[in-house]
Write an enzyme that holds these catalytic residues in place. Structure first.
Site, short mmCIF file in Angstrom:
data_model
loop_
_atom_site.label_atom_id
_atom_site.label_comp_id
_atom_site.label_asym_id
_atom_site.label_seq_id
_atom_site.Cartn_x
_atom_site.Cartn_y
_atom_site.Cartn_z
N ARG A 43 1.02 -1.24 0.08
CA ARG A 43 -0.03 0.04 0.02
C ARG A 43 0.83 1.51 -0.26
O ARG A 43 1.06 1.89 1.08
CB ARG A 43 -0.87 0.08 1.57
N ASP A 45 2.45 4.81 -0.01
CA ASP A 45 1.96 6.35 0.43
C ASP A 45 1.66 7.42 -0.71
O ASP A 45 2.09 7.13 -1.85
CB ASP A 45 2.95 6.89 1.38
N ARG A 199 11.75 5.20 3.04
CA ARG A 199 12.16 6.48 2.96
C ARG A 199 12.94 7.12 4.06
O ARG A 199 13.71 7.86 4.04
CB ARG A 199 10.82 7.70 2.56
#
Length: 271
Positions: A43, A45, A199
């Site tokens: 999923r 972002d 990230r």
């Protein structure tokens, strides 16, 4: 499937937000004339892209008996190519085993991160998919820092915690190379990723690469039991899900059970 995540609020459906899932489910429902609910491998972002996303849905066989599909799932590729917006593309459709689950059957996910340290930032033609770092980066230092994070570890320092979700992950690959255009490309693979993990990994090793942190600081983050606010979260635009690996059909059921034993709701997402 692939998508440019720039103009999406992520994969998952959200009220009054444009999301990849909503666009794809609604388009599929229009074509197949039945409700469609997708299960996705990762999923992603808001702002994160994909070239190798995988999802599945359960539909009655009769839904494929339309004139334009004639029982052939692969014919959906052409139909969807005409109906989906330019920033979403379904590249292959096929029948799968009833044991297949896009999320729980996955062995590992592969991401790439594009990062430039050019003083002017990213070239305009790739600015939607390339993040900028405002300090010069040493790729050797980044690779050394990345290497210290490999293996089965608790990545709590790199994750936005979700209630009841584990932050233990098996980071199987984390390396950097310089592309032909001088952009640094990070390759990151793991059995799964928690929220903002990739990230944050990029932000941590880039902080070593620009000289503000050392390798011992980066390695020491694995001892944390909660998110470390000193770890910068790199821009979403540089991140792309490029592939998902699955076992053979006769191993799917066993893989599903193993994954469910170690994952709880909300424990897997991209970015």
């Amino acid at each position: 499937m692939g998508y440019d995540g720039t103009d999406f609020a992520g994969w998952a459906r959200q009220t009054d937000q444009r999301t990849v899932c909503a666009v794809l489910e609604d388009t599929l429902a229009t074509v197949l004339r039945v409700p469609v609910r997708l299960t996705v491998a990762g999923r992603t972002d808001a702002g994160v892209h994909a070239t190798g996303q995988v999802c599945h849905t359960d539909i009655p066989e009769s839904a494929l008996d339309t004139r334009s599909i004639s029982g052939d799932p692969s014919a959906l590729v052409g139909r969807l190519g005409k109906m989906l917006p330019y920033d979403v593309r379904v590249k292959a459709v096929s029948r799968v085993s009833t044991d297949f689950d896009a999320r729980f059957s996955a062995l590992r996910r592969h991401y790439e991160y594009r990062l430039t340290d050019a003083r002017w930032g990213a070239e305009p033609v790739v600015a939607r998919t390339t993040a900028a770092w405002r300090r010069p980066l040493d790729v050797d230092a980044m690779n050394a820092a990345s290497h210290t994070l490999l293996g089965l570890n608790d990545f709590a320092a790199f994750c936005r915690r979700r209630e009841g979700a584990t932050t233990i992950r098996d980071l199987q690959r984390f390396s950097w190379r310089s592309g032909d255009d001088g952009v640094l490309i990070g390759s990151v693979s793991a059995d799964a990723f928690c929220w903002s993990m990739v990230r944050s990994l990029v932000g941590a090793v880039a902080s070593v690469g620009d000289g503000r942190r050392d390798i011992d600081w980066c390695r020491g983050l694995l001892a944390a039991t909660e998110r470390n606010q000193q770890v910068p979260v790199a821009e979403a635009r540089g991140l792309c899900l490029v592939g998902v690996d699955y076992p053979a059909d006769d191993e799917l059921a066993a893989r599903n059970e193993i994954t469910r034993d170690v994952r709880t709701a909300g424990g897997c997402c991209g970015g």
